[in-house]
Design an enzyme around this catalytic site. Structure first.
Site, PDB file in Angstrom:
ATOM      1  N   LYS A 248     -20.323 -30.379  -6.811  1.00 30.38           N
ATOM      2  CA  LYS A 248     -20.760 -28.740  -6.891  1.00 30.38           C
ATOM      3  C   LYS A 248     -22.041 -28.528  -6.997  1.00 30.38           C
ATOM      4  CE  LYS A 248     -20.247 -26.773 -11.053  1.00 30.38           C
ATOM      5  NZ  LYS A 248     -21.161 -26.077 -11.457  1.00 30.38           N
ATOM      6  N   ASN A 249     -22.691 -29.480  -7.937  1.00 32.69           N
ATOM      7  CA  ASN A 249     -24.050 -28.879  -8.171  1.00 32.69           C
ATOM      8  C   ASN A 249     -25.047 -29.385  -7.269  1.00 32.69           C
ATOM      9  OD1 ASN A 249     -23.138 -27.717 -10.493  1.00 32.69           O
ATOM     10  ND2 ASN A 249     -23.658 -29.196 -11.961  1.00 32.69           N
TER      11      ASN A 249
ATOM     12  N   ARG B  57     -24.428 -18.248 -11.973  1.00 37.75           N
ATOM     13  CA  ARG B  57     -25.743 -18.503 -12.099  1.00 37.75           C
ATOM     14  C   ARG B  57     -26.641 -19.053 -10.942  1.00 37.75           C
ATOM     15  NH1 ARG B  57     -27.332 -17.165 -16.477  1.00 37.75           N
ATOM     16  NH2 ARG B  57     -29.486 -17.777 -16.365  1.00 37.75           N
TER      17      ARG B  57
ATOM     18  N   CYS C 107     -24.854 -16.017 -20.639  1.00 34.23           N
ATOM     19  CA  CYS C 107     -24.166 -16.956 -20.202  1.00 34.23           C
ATOM     20  C   CYS C 107     -23.488 -17.796 -21.375  1.00 34.23           C
ATOM     21  CB  CYS C 107     -24.963 -18.174 -19.204  1.00 34.23           C
ATOM     22  SG  CYS C 107     -23.967 -19.778 -19.310  1.00 34.23           S
TER      23      CYS C 107
ATOM     24  N   ARG D 205     -30.477 -19.221 -20.859  1.00 33.37           N
ATOM     25  CA  ARG D 205     -30.789 -19.560 -19.627  1.00 33.37           C
ATOM     26  C   ARG D 205     -31.895 -18.832 -18.842  1.00 33.37           C
ATOM     27  NH1 ARG D 205     -25.299 -22.009 -17.191  1.00 33.37           N
ATOM     28  NH2 ARG D 205     -26.745 -23.395 -15.976  1.00 33.37           N
ATOM     29  N   PRO D 206     -33.041 -18.815 -19.239  1.00 26.86           N
ATOM     30  CA  PRO D 206     -34.267 -17.803 -18.588  1.00 26.86           C
ATOM     31  C   PRO D 206     -34.457 -18.519 -17.451  1.00 26.86           C
ATOM     32  CG  PRO D 206     -35.027 -18.972 -20.482  1.00 26.86           C
ATOM     33  CD  PRO D 206     -33.837 -19.357 -20.435  1.00 26.86           C
ATOM     34  N   MET D 207     -35.243 -17.752 -16.650  1.00 28.42           N
ATOM     35  CA  MET D 207     -36.027 -18.310 -15.443  1.00 28.42           C
ATOM     36  C   MET D 207     -37.473 -18.285 -15.197  1.00 28.42           C
ATOM     37  SD  MET D 207     -33.273 -16.585 -12.267  1.00 28.42           S
ATOM     38  CE  MET D 207     -34.294 -17.399 -10.984  1.00 28.42           C
ATOM     39  N   ASP D 208     -38.089 -18.426 -16.417  1.00 28.99           N
ATOM     40  CA  ASP D 208     -39.467 -18.279 -16.425  1.00 28.99           C
ATOM     41  C   ASP D 208     -40.121 -19.780 -15.851  1.00 28.99           C
ATOM     42  OD1 ASP D 208     -40.338 -20.486 -18.971  1.00 28.99           O
ATOM     43  OD2 ASP D 208     -38.229 -19.834 -18.528  1.00 28.99           O
TER      44      ASP D 208
ATOM     45  N   ASP E 173     -23.662 -32.259 -19.092  1.00 27.75           N
ATOM     46  CA  ASP E 173     -22.174 -31.677 -18.824  1.00 27.75           C
ATOM     47  C   ASP E 173     -21.011 -32.580 -18.902  1.00 27.75           C
ATOM     48  OD1 ASP E 173     -23.671 -30.406 -15.301  1.00 27.75           O
ATOM     49  OD2 ASP E 173     -23.593 -29.709 -17.538  1.00 27.75           O
TER      50      ASP E 173
ATOM     51  N   ILE F 295     -30.181 -29.795 -24.330  1.00 23.70           N
ATOM     52  CA  ILE F 295     -30.115 -28.982 -23.176  1.00 23.70           C
ATOM     53  C   ILE F 295     -29.918 -27.473 -23.322  1.00 23.70           C
ATOM     54  CG2 ILE F 295     -29.720 -28.907 -20.720  1.00 23.70           C
ATOM     55  CD1 ILE F 295     -31.042 -31.441 -21.430  1.00 23.70           C
TER      56      ILE F 295
ATOM     57  N   ARG G 200     -13.626 -23.430 -11.168  1.00 21.05           N
ATOM     58  CA  ARG G 200     -15.154 -23.280 -10.523  1.00 21.05           C
ATOM     59  C   ARG G 200     -15.937 -24.809 -10.359  1.00 21.05           C
ATOM     60  NH1 ARG G 200     -18.904 -19.312 -13.882  1.00 21.05           N
ATOM     61  NH2 ARG G 200     -20.434 -20.130 -12.075  1.00 21.05           N
TER      62      ARG G 200
HETATM   63  C1  EPZ Z   1     -27.846 -27.253 -13.759  1.00 18.68           C
HETATM   64  O1  EPZ Z   1     -28.116 -26.037 -14.295  1.00 18.68           O
HETATM   65  C2  EPZ Z   1     -26.546 -27.301 -13.666  1.00 18.68           C
HETATM   66  N1  EPZ Z   1     -25.970 -26.303 -12.677  1.00 18.68           N
HETATM   67  C3  EPZ Z   1     -25.796 -27.259 -14.774  1.00 18.68           C
HETATM   68  O2  EPZ Z   1     -24.532 -27.639 -14.784  1.00 18.68           O
HETATM   69  C4  EPZ Z   1     -26.361 -28.326 -15.865  1.00 18.68           C
HETATM   70  O3  EPZ Z   1     -25.956 -28.422 -17.032  1.00 18.68           O
HETATM   71  C5  EPZ Z   1     -27.939 -28.221 -15.891  1.00 18.68           C
HETATM   72  O4  EPZ Z   1     -28.397 -28.096 -14.584  1.00 18.68           O
HETATM   73  C6  EPZ Z   1     -28.554 -29.398 -16.817  1.00 18.68           C
HETATM   74  O5  EPZ Z   1     -28.247 -30.594 -16.191  1.00 18.68           O
HETATM   75  C7  EPZ Z   1     -26.170 -26.368 -11.364  1.00 18.68           C
HETATM   76  O6  EPZ Z   1     -26.822 -27.340 -10.959  1.00 18.68           O
HETATM   77  C8  EPZ Z   1     -25.733 -25.225 -10.601  1.00 18.68           C
HETATM   78  P1  EPZ Z   1     -31.767 -26.267 -16.082  1.00 18.68           P
HETATM   79  P2  EPZ Z   1     -29.612 -25.355 -14.428  1.00 18.68           P
HETATM   80  O7  EPZ Z   1     -32.875 -25.360 -15.384  1.00 18.68           O
HETATM   81  O8  EPZ Z   1     -30.440 -25.544 -13.242  1.00 18.68           O
HETATM   82  C9  EPZ Z   1     -34.097 -23.948 -19.699  1.00 18.68           C
HETATM   83  C10 EPZ Z   1     -22.185 -27.469 -14.768  1.00 18.68           C
HETATM   84  O9  EPZ Z   1     -21.331 -27.551 -15.936  1.00 18.68           O
HETATM   85  N2  EPZ Z   1     -34.470 -23.286 -18.650  1.00 18.68           N
HETATM   86  O10 EPZ Z   1     -32.059 -27.657 -15.859  1.00 18.68           O
HETATM   87  O11 EPZ Z   1     -29.331 -23.952 -14.667  1.00 18.68           O
HETATM   88  C11 EPZ Z   1     -32.406 -23.573 -19.597  1.00 18.68           C
HETATM   89  O12 EPZ Z   1     -32.292 -22.320 -20.495  1.00 18.68           O
HETATM   90  C12 EPZ Z   1     -23.457 -26.661 -15.037  1.00 18.68           C
HETATM   91  O13 EPZ Z   1     -21.722 -27.820 -13.812  1.00 18.68           O
HETATM   92  C13 EPZ Z   1     -35.845 -22.451 -18.993  1.00 18.68           C
HETATM   93  O14 EPZ Z   1     -35.867 -22.315 -20.348  1.00 18.68           O
HETATM   94  O15 EPZ Z   1     -30.310 -26.140 -15.577  1.00 18.68           O
HETATM   95  C14 EPZ Z   1     -31.798 -24.520 -20.076  1.00 18.68           C
HETATM   96  O16 EPZ Z   1     -31.825 -24.881 -21.812  1.00 18.68           O
HETATM   97  C15 EPZ Z   1     -23.774 -25.904 -16.378  1.00 18.68           C
HETATM   98  N3  EPZ Z   1     -36.470 -21.756 -18.103  1.00 18.68           N
HETATM   99  C16 EPZ Z   1     -32.511 -25.962 -19.770  1.00 18.68           C
HETATM  100  O17 EPZ Z   1     -33.678 -25.302 -19.417  1.00 18.68           O
HETATM  101  C17 EPZ Z   1     -36.181 -21.733 -16.782  1.00 18.68           C
HETATM  102  O18 EPZ Z   1     -36.766 -21.415 -16.129  1.00 18.68           O
HETATM  103  C18 EPZ Z   1     -31.882 -26.642 -18.629  1.00 18.68           C
HETATM  104  O19 EPZ Z   1     -31.813 -25.857 -17.598  1.00 18.68           O
HETATM  105  C19 EPZ Z   1     -35.042 -22.707 -16.242  1.00 18.68           C
HETATM  106  C20 EPZ Z   1     -34.363 -23.444 -17.358  1.00 18.68           C
END
Ligand code: EPZ
Length: 423
Positions: free
Chosen positions: A22-23, A94, A118, A123-126, A308, A330, A400
């Site tokens: 999926k991811n 997301r 969420c 989960r910000p996008m900074d 995960d 995480i 999902r």
């Molecule tokens: C991906 O999410 C996966 N989703 C998640 O799987 C997975 O848990 C995660 O990576 C970690 O391995 C998909 O691939 C669709 P991150 P993603 O950006 O990309 C912080 C599932 O169950 N962060 O690595 O959103 C954030 O808040 C899902 O299949 C910032 O602070 O994860 C988090 O605490 C759930 N600022 C951490 O980093 C940002 O701009 C990891 O987020 C981006 C992230």
């Protein structure tokens, strides 16, 4: 709304075919926006999240058709001219934010709704925004939408992530394929899904190196062409089903399984008392004895222990001998399965990002509620080893990320069924 009813028992025996990830697929599909030629994805998983991404890309003007009962996706964004990702679709998933980089690279403009709250964390996008700004984009948040513009196109840049974000690495890597010059992402995510995306982009003509390490280099090119790409195995689905015989006994073969996708997880299984052996077609799993050992877990970015699989592992440790401490590093709110497991008789104490699990003899079936994707499947696994019946409600979360979960577990002898309920 459906529920799933699991009657504890076991042992399990047989084989389970592992689907495409999926991811990975959720990042591969937006790559279609980077070329006017068709992108074909084989071994695609059939999940509601893939349907949502299809809906999103179609709203941007892409054409998507499926073959082989949905296992093959043919995507073409030849006439994709809409840079707006609407809240009505983005709020469902997301990962919709993975169109930001490709839209900017293609149109020099993108208007993408922020996903909103969420269950598992803020989960910000900074990291995404700061990186794209370093590549010359001007980004403003207005009315819940990120308005991004790159007049004259994106430029290569050296970018240092403050956290190895999976999504930000994917967004920036895709954006950089068509940028002018060289982009270097330092402290990049190293997940297998990143490598799979880089492989696909290279098939489309991109110049990428270092994926799978913490430093990825992308040389921008004029244009990308069409390609066909097989989606990598879903390591989280794999890890989930590897635990089924650990819960219920017996031996199960996971077709398509690979140890390199889950090294840290397999090492923990060995410490707990579960054997994993490689076969011609995948992996075989069985426990060494009926009583498993407690172990401590810390979730980390790849190659560390995957967040995960934390919920599924917590459920297993509920009946291990001794006390286990799980640290979730995480996401700040990813223990919502704990109170549901306590309803089944588990002994769990949660303090912030730490959960202490003291093993009990046996769990007991009970009505429980799914709160997110991975929490829901951890309750199914717990039900496989519990006394009596476990009834899991709100299982739409499952659809999902797990295709045919009932059929796959039933295929190895589990007593499980899905029922329509009024709840
Ligand atoms: C991906 O999410 C996966 N989703 C998640 O799987 C997975 O848990 C995660 O990576 C970690 O391995 C998909 O691939 C669709 P991150 P993603 O950006 O990309 C912080 C599932 O169950 N962060 O690595 O959103 C954030 O808040 C899902 O299949 C910032 O602070 O994860 C988090 O605490 C759930 N600022 C951490 O980093 C940002 O701009 C990891 O987020 C981006 C992230």
């Amino acid at each position: 709304m459906d529920s799933i009813i699991v009657t504890g028992g076991g042992p399990l025996n047989g084989e389970i075919l592992i689907a495409g990830a999926k991811n990975a697929c959720l990042a591969l599909m937006p790559a279609t926006l980077l070329s006017e030629e068709p992108l074909t994805l084989t071994n695609a998983p059939r999940l509601s999240d893939i349907k949502t991404m299809t809906e999103l890309l179609q709203s941007l003007g892409a054409e998507i058709s499926t073959l082989d009962e949905g296992r093959v996706l043919v995507l073409s964004s030849h006439s994709a001219d809409n840079p707006l990702a609407h809240y009505d679709i983005v709020r469902k998933m997301r990962a919709s934010n993975l169109v930001l980089g490709p839209l900017l690279a293609r149109h020099g403009k993108a208007v993408v709704s922020l996903p909103g709250g969420c269950a598992i964390g803020a989960r910000p996008m900074d990291i995404h925004v700061t990186a794209l700004e370093a590549m010359g984009a001007v980004i403003e948040l207005k009315d819940g939408y990120l308005h991004a513009e790159a007049k004259g196109g994106l430029k290569g840049a050296v970018i240092d992530f403050h956290f190895a974000s999976v999504g930000a690495t994917e967004n920036v890597m895709m954006a950089a394929t068509l940028a002018k010059g060289t982009t270097v992402i330092n402290n990049a995510a190293r997940e297998p899904e990143i490598v799979d995306l880089a492989d696909c982009l290279r098939r489309m003509g991109a110049q990428i190196s270092g994926d799978g390490t913490s430093s990825i280099t992308i040389e921008g090119v004029e244009r990308l062409h069409g390609a066909t790409h097989p989606v990598v195995t879903d390591r989280i689905e794999l890890g989930t089903y590897m635990l089924a015989p650990a819960f219920a006994g017996g031996e199960v073969e996971l077709i398509g399984g690979r140890i390199d996708l889950l090294q840290a997880f397999v090492e923990k299984l060995d410490q707990i008392g579960v054997d994993v052996t490689e076969t011609k077609r995948g992996l075989k799993v069985k426990r060494r004895s009926d009583k498993l050992k407690a172990v401590d877990i810390v979730t980390e970015p790849f190659p560390g222990f995957p967040t995960d699989l934390q919920a599924q592992m917590m459920a297993l440790l509920c009946t291990a001998k001794g006390t286990s401490v799980l640290e979730e590093k995480i996401f700040e709110n990813r223990f919502m399965h704990a109170p549901e497991l306590v309803r089944m008789g588990a002994n769990i104490e949660v303090h912030g990002g730490h959960a202490t699990v003291t093993g009990v003899d046996k769990l007991k079936g009970a009505p429980v509620m799914a709160t997110d994707l991975r929490a829901s499947v951890s309750l199914i696994l717990a039900g496989l080893a519990a006394e009596g019946e476990t009834v899991i409600s709100r299982v739409y979360h499952l659809d999902r990320g797990y295709e045919h979960v009932v059929a796959k577990l039933r295929g190895v002898g589990a007593q499980i069924k899905r029922v329509k309920s009024n709840g």
